[in-house]
Motif scaffolding. Structure first.
Motif, PDB file in Angstrom:
ATOM      1  N   GLU A   1     -77.905  46.327  60.363  1.00  0.00           N
ATOM      2  CA  GLU A   1     -77.974  45.247  59.361  1.00  0.00           C
ATOM      3  C   GLU A   1     -79.397  44.717  59.237  1.00  0.00           C
ATOM      4  OE1 GLU A   1     -76.390  40.719  58.667  1.00  0.00           O
ATOM      5  OE2 GLU A   1     -75.108  42.080  59.804  1.00  0.00           O
TER       6      GLU A   1
ATOM      7  N   LYS B   1     -77.871  39.833  65.223  1.00  0.00           N
ATOM      8  CA  LYS B   1     -77.242  40.671  64.199  1.00  0.00           C
ATOM      9  C   LYS B   1     -77.405  42.136  64.571  1.00  0.00           C
ATOM     10  CE  LYS B   1     -79.529  39.187  60.590  1.00  0.00           C
ATOM     11  NZ  LYS B   1     -79.995  38.992  59.226  1.00  0.00           N
TER      12      LYS B   1
ATOM     13  N   SER C   1     -82.915  42.027  65.448  1.00  0.00           N
ATOM     14  CA  SER C   1     -81.596  42.136  66.085  1.00  0.00           C
ATOM     15  C   SER C   1     -81.564  41.365  67.403  1.00  0.00           C
ATOM     16  CB  SER C   1     -81.273  43.613  66.319  1.00  0.00           C
ATOM     17  OG  SER C   1     -80.033  43.760  66.953  1.00  0.00           O
TER      18      SER C   1
ATOM     19  N   HIS D   1     -80.825  45.274  55.596  1.00  0.00           N
ATOM     20  CA  HIS D   1     -80.830  44.059  54.784  1.00  0.00           C
ATOM     21  C   HIS D   1     -82.141  43.289  54.834  1.00  0.00           C
ATOM     22  CE1 HIS D   1     -76.159  43.729  54.692  1.00  0.00           C
ATOM     23  NE2 HIS D   1     -76.610  44.897  54.307  1.00  0.00           N
TER      24      HIS D   1
END
Length: 159
Positions: A84, A80, A75, A88
């Motif tokens: 997520e 992001k 992150s 992901h």
């Protein structure tokens, strides 16, 4: 970054703050790493697919134990959202290993094939053999998942 630079400066895409400096490997360092991989190839490729899969369970353990820290780093590096990155990228790797645990022994095993009509009385097989050292160049948008998936695939195949 100039060609003479020895580091890459990493800045947060979300805040613009400097995160860290990353060392750029020299050609000699890359050659040394490839040499170590070549030296390990014989022993690793001699393992059965099941043995390789068993040893790669350590990757699952790292994803479970350190997954949140890995996701925070992804992150920070990519900008992001944390959720997520966790969902992901990190959580997908143990699922990927589960998939290969079920399929790899069958897919990488020796397969009997139909023999061409030109060779009557013969039996044909397809056998898979490790190729050697593999380099992975992955895209930036899913840095963990899109680097780990081909690395794991290559290791399971004996490379």
């Amino acid at each position: 970054m100039s060609a003479a630079a020895r580091v890459i400066e990493k800045f947060s895409p979300a805040t613009g703050e400097k995160i860290a400096d990353y060392h750029i490997s020299t050609a000699e360092e890359v050659e040394a790493a490839v040499g170590r991989a070549r030296a390990a190839f014989g022993a690793w490729s001699a393992l059965s697919v099941k043995e390789r899969l068993t040893r790669l369970q350590a990757v699952r353990e790292v994803c479970v134990k350190d997954g949140e820290a890995i996701a925070r780093r992804i992150s920070l590096d990519t900008g992001k959202p944390y959720a997520e990155a966790l969902m992901h990228e990190v959580i997908g790797i143990p699922l990927f290993l589960d998939h290969y645990d079920k399929l790899a022994p069958k897919v990488l095993g020796r397969h009997k094939e139909r023999t061409p009509i030109l060779f009557p009385g013969k039996t044909s097989y397809i056998s898979y053999f490790p190729m050697g050292v593999v380099a992975v160049i992955s895209p930036w948008n899913f840095p963990f998942r899109l680097s780990m998936a081909p690395i794991i695939s290559a290791l399971i195949a004996g490379n």
